[in-house]
Write a protein that holds these residues in place. Structure first.
Motif, PDB file in Angstrom:
ATOM      1  N   ARG A  32      95.036  60.321  77.200  1.00 35.09           N
ATOM      2  CA  ARG A  32      95.861  61.528  77.252  1.00 35.09           C
ATOM      3  C   ARG A  32      96.212  61.893  78.698  1.00 35.09           C
ATOM      4  N   LEU A  33      95.258  61.692  79.593  1.00 39.85           N
ATOM      5  CA  LEU A  33      95.537  61.961  81.000  1.00 39.85           C
ATOM      6  C   LEU A  33      96.587  61.001  81.543  1.00 39.85           C
ATOM      7  N   ALA A  34      96.524  59.739  81.133  1.00 39.36           N
ATOM      8  CA  ALA A  34      97.515  58.760  81.590  1.00 39.36           C
ATOM      9  C   ALA A  34      98.907  59.118  81.089  1.00 39.36           C
ATOM     10  N   ARG A  35      98.994  59.542  79.823  1.00 45.12           N
ATOM     11  CA  ARG A  35     100.311  59.921  79.293  1.00 45.12           C
ATOM     12  C   ARG A  35     100.812  61.206  79.935  1.00 45.12           C
ATOM     13  N   LEU A  36      99.910  62.139  80.233  1.00 41.43           N
ATOM     14  CA  LEU A  36     100.311  63.399  80.856  1.00 41.43           C
ATOM     15  C   LEU A  36     100.836  63.168  82.270  1.00 41.43           C
ATOM     16  N   LEU A  37     100.170  62.295  83.005  1.00 43.28           N
ATOM     17  CA  LEU A  37     100.564  62.017  84.383  1.00 43.28           C
ATOM     18  C   LEU A  37     101.596  60.896  84.498  1.00 43.28           C
ATOM     19  N   LYS A  38     101.968  60.332  83.339  1.00 34.49           N
ATOM     20  CA  LYS A  38     102.882  59.186  83.308  1.00 34.49           C
ATOM     21  C   LYS A  38     102.327  58.043  84.157  1.00 34.49           C
ATOM     22  N   GLY A  39     101.026  57.801  83.952  1.00 34.06           N
ATOM     23  CA  GLY A  39     100.350  56.753  84.702  1.00 34.06           C
ATOM     24  C   GLY A  39      99.824  55.639  83.813  1.00 34.06           C
ATOM     25  N   THR A  40     100.451  55.420  82.654  1.00 33.88           N
ATOM     26  CA  THR A  40     100.027  54.341  81.769  1.00 33.88           C
ATOM     27  C   THR A  40     100.371  52.991  82.393  1.00 33.88           C
ATOM     28  N   SER A  41      99.530  52.006  82.148  1.00 35.47           N
ATOM     29  CA  SER A  41      99.744  50.665  82.668  1.00 35.47           C
ATOM     30  C   SER A  41      99.012  49.673  81.782  1.00 35.47           C
ATOM     31  N   ARG A  42      99.433  48.421  81.853  1.00 33.35           N
ATOM     32  CA  ARG A  42      98.759  47.378  81.089  1.00 33.35           C
ATOM     33  C   ARG A  42      97.330  47.174  81.595  1.00 33.35           C
ATOM     34  N   PHE A  43      97.159  47.291  82.898  1.00 30.07           N
ATOM     35  CA  PHE A  43      95.823  47.177  83.486  1.00 30.07           C
ATOM     36  C   PHE A  43      94.890  48.244  82.915  1.00 30.07           C
ATOM     37  N   GLY A  44      95.385  49.487  82.822  1.00 33.86           N
ATOM     38  CA  GLY A  44      94.567  50.556  82.275  1.00 33.86           C
ATOM     39  C   GLY A  44      94.195  50.331  80.826  1.00 33.86           C
ATOM     40  N   ALA A  45      95.135  49.774  80.041  1.00 30.23           N
ATOM     41  CA  ALA A  45      94.845  49.504  78.630  1.00 30.23           C
ATOM     42  C   ALA A  45      93.762  48.442  78.487  1.00 30.23           C
ATOM     43  N   GLU A  46      93.832  47.384  79.297  1.00 27.34           N
ATOM     44  CA  GLU A  46      92.822  46.336  79.222  1.00 27.34           C
ATOM     45  C   GLU A  46      91.466  46.850  79.702  1.00 27.34           C
ATOM     46  N   LEU A  47      91.462  47.639  80.771  1.00 26.32           N
ATOM     47  CA  LEU A  47      90.211  48.210  81.270  1.00 26.32           C
ATOM     48  C   LEU A  47      89.582  49.131  80.234  1.00 26.32           C
ATOM     49  N   ASP A  48      90.412  49.885  79.535  1.00 25.11           N
ATOM     50  CA  ASP A  48      89.912  50.793  78.506  1.00 25.11           C
ATOM     51  C   ASP A  48      89.235  50.021  77.383  1.00 25.11           C
ATOM     52  N   SER A  49      89.819  48.889  76.982  1.00 22.36           N
ATOM     53  CA  SER A  49      89.214  48.089  75.909  1.00 22.36           C
ATOM     54  C   SER A  49      87.878  47.496  76.331  1.00 22.36           C
ATOM     55  N   LEU A  50      87.804  47.009  77.573  1.00 26.26           N
ATOM     56  CA  LEU A  50      86.536  46.456  78.060  1.00 26.26           C
ATOM     57  C   LEU A  50      85.463  47.528  78.139  1.00 26.26           C
ATOM     58  N   ALA A  51      85.826  48.718  78.621  1.00 28.91           N
ATOM     59  CA  ALA A  51      84.857  49.812  78.697  1.00 28.91           C
ATOM     60  C   ALA A  51      84.421  50.252  77.301  1.00 28.91           C
ATOM     61  N   ASP A  52      85.359  50.289  76.352  1.00 26.60           N
ATOM     62  CA  ASP A  52      85.018  50.674  74.984  1.00 26.60           C
ATOM     63  C   ASP A  52      84.046  49.688  74.352  1.00 26.60           C
ATOM     64  N   PHE A  53      84.234  48.400  74.637  1.00 25.16           N
ATOM     65  CA  PHE A  53      83.323  47.403  74.059  1.00 25.16           C
ATOM     66  C   PHE A  53      81.893  47.627  74.528  1.00 25.16           C
ATOM     67  N   VAL A  54      81.729  47.955  75.796  1.00 26.25           N
ATOM     68  CA  VAL A  54      80.381  48.183  76.325  1.00 26.25           C
ATOM     69  C   VAL A  54      79.819  49.500  75.818  1.00 26.25           C
ATOM     70  N   SER A  55      80.614  50.575  75.906  1.00 30.06           N
ATOM     71  CA  SER A  55      80.106  51.909  75.597  1.00 30.06           C
ATOM     72  C   SER A  55      79.939  52.147  74.105  1.00 30.06           C
ATOM     73  N   PHE A  56      80.799  51.527  73.278  1.00 30.25           N
ATOM     74  CA  PHE A  56      80.778  51.809  71.841  1.00 30.25           C
ATOM     75  C   PHE A  56      80.432  50.595  70.992  1.00 30.25           C
ATOM     76  N   GLY A  57      80.206  49.458  71.626  1.00 34.92           N
ATOM     77  CA  GLY A  57      79.782  48.275  70.898  1.00 34.92           C
ATOM     78  C   GLY A  57      78.391  47.840  71.324  1.00 34.92           C
ATOM     79  N   VAL A  58      78.243  47.533  72.601  1.00 36.76           N
ATOM     80  CA  VAL A  58      76.964  47.032  73.106  1.00 36.76           C
ATOM     81  C   VAL A  58      75.914  48.148  73.183  1.00 36.76           C
ATOM     82  N   ALA A  59      76.281  49.284  73.781  1.00 43.95           N
ATOM     83  CA  ALA A  59      75.301  50.354  73.986  1.00 43.95           C
ATOM     84  C   ALA A  59      74.748  50.920  72.667  1.00 43.95           C
ATOM     85  N   PRO A  60      75.582  51.276  71.665  1.00 46.60           N
ATOM     86  CA  PRO A  60      74.996  51.762  70.407  1.00 46.60           C
ATOM     87  C   PRO A  60      74.145  50.709  69.703  1.00 46.60           C
TER      88      PRO A  60
END
Length: 282
Positions: free
Chosen positions: A73-101
Motif C-alpha cells: 500500500r505504501l508503494a502504491r501510495l508513493l507510486k514507488g512500485t517496482s519489479r524488484f520490490g515485488a520479488e523482494l516481497d515474495s522472498l520476505a514472505d516465504f521466510v516470515s510466513f513459510g519458514v518461521a511459522p
C-alpha cells in the motif's frame, strides 16, 4: 616489448558507468519489506530460546504480517512500485510466513512426533513457497478479469501463517495440551498448507472503495480504534477469534466468487454494430 607497454593516451581509459539515482519513494516500501523479513527471522530466534518466549515469537509474526500489509500500500501510495520490490516481497514472505511459522510449530509441538512432525513443517514451508510462486505468475496474466483481483486463489501467505499458529494461541491462553495432541496439530497444519495451495477462492477486499461515506467516518474510526485496542491488550484471544472467523467465512467467499463467475459467464457479447462502429474506416 611494445605490446607489453602500449602508449598511453589520456582519452583512452574506460569511463565508469554511472547509475541513475533511485528515488526515496522507491526505497521506503523495500525498507518496510526488509523490516518484515527481520521480524520473521527474529520470531525463529525467539522460538529457539524457549517456551517462555513463545508469545514474543507470535508477536514477531504478527508484526511481520502488519508490515507486509503496509509495504504494498505504501508503494502504491508513493507510486514507488517496482519489479524488484515485488520479488523482494515474495522472498520476505516465504521466510516470515513459510519458514518461521513452520519452525515455531516444530519447536512448540511437532517435535513430539519426531520425523513426522518435521515432515509436516517442511510441507508447510513448501506449500507457502508454491503459493507465492503461483501468485507471482497470476499477477502477470493480462487476461485476468478485473473483478478477480478482489479474490485470492487459496489462503494468502500471511493469513495462512497466522491461522497455522492457532494451537500456539490456545496454549498461550492457558489451555491444557493433552497427550497425543501433536498429531491433531500436525493434521491442522497440513490442512492450512493444503488451503494455501488449493484453488479455493478467498475474499481479498483489494478493490474496496478508497473513499468512505461521510456518515460512516466516525463509526469506522471508533471500530478501528477498538479493534487495535483489543489486539494490543488481548492479543491471543483476538487472534484465536479472528482465525476461527476467517476459516468459517471461507465458504461465503467461495459462494460470492461462484456467483460472480456465473454472472460474468452469462454476460451478453458486444453487439456487432457497436464493434463495427468502433473500427476506423479505411
Amino acid at each position: 616489448m611494445t605490446d607489453l607497454f602500449p602508449p598511453f593516451q589520456p582519452g583512452d581509459e574506460p569511463r565508469r558507468r554511472r547509475f541513475k539515482p533511485v528515488p526515496i519513494r522507491v526505497l521506503l516500501p523495500n525498507l518496510v519489506t526488509l523490516l518484515s523479513l527481520c521480524a520473521g527471522l527474529t520470531a525463529m530466534r525467539l522460538a529457539i530460546e524457549g517456551d517462555d518466549k513463545l508469545d514474543k515469537a507470535v508477536y514477531a509474526i504478527l508484526i511481520a504480517a502488519v508490515l507486509d500489509g503496509l509495504d504494498g500500500r505504501l508503494a502504491r501510495l508513493l507510486k514507488g512500485t517496482s519489479r524488484f520490490g515485488a520479488e523482494l516481497d515474495s522472498l520476505a514472505d516465504f521466510v516470515s510466513f513459510g519458514v518461521a511459522p513452520a519452525f515455531i510449530l516444530y519447536t512448540y509441538g511437532l517435535k513430539d512426533i519426531a520425523s513426522f512432525g518435521w515432515v509436516v513443517a517442511l510441507l508447510f514451508a513448501m506449500a507457502c513457497a508454491l503459493r507465492l510462486a503461483r501468485f507471482n505468475v497470476m499477477i502477470d496474466d493480462p487476461n485476468r478479469p478485473e473483478w478477480k483481483k478482489n479474490f485470492f486463489v487459496g489462503i494468502p501467505a500471511p493469513a495462512g501463517a497466522l491461522a497455522a499458529l492457532l494451537p500456539v494461541y490456545l496454549h498461550l491462553l492457558g489451555l491444557a495440551r493433552p497427550p497425543g495432541f501433536a498429531f491433531v496439530e500436525a493434521c491442522y497444519a497440513l490442512f492450512v498448507a493444503l488451503m494455501m495451495v488449493s484453488q479455493i477462492p478467498t475474499y481479498a477486499g483489494k478493490t474496496l472503495g478508497a473513499r468512505v461515506p461521510r456518515e460512516w467516518v466516525v463509526p469506522m474510526l471508533l471500530v478501528l480504534a477498538l479493534f487495535i485496542f483489543m489486539i494490543v491488550v488481548h492479543t491471543f484471544i483476538m487472534l484465536t477469534v479472528l482465525t476461527i472467523v476467517y476459516l468459517a467465512l471461507i465458504p461465503l467467499g467461495v459462494s460470492r466468487y461462484r456467483a460472480r463467475e456465473r454472472a460474468d459467464r452469462h454476460l451478453p457479447p458486444p453487439a456487432p454494430a457497436e464493434s463495427a462502429a468502433a473500427e476506423p474506416s479505411l
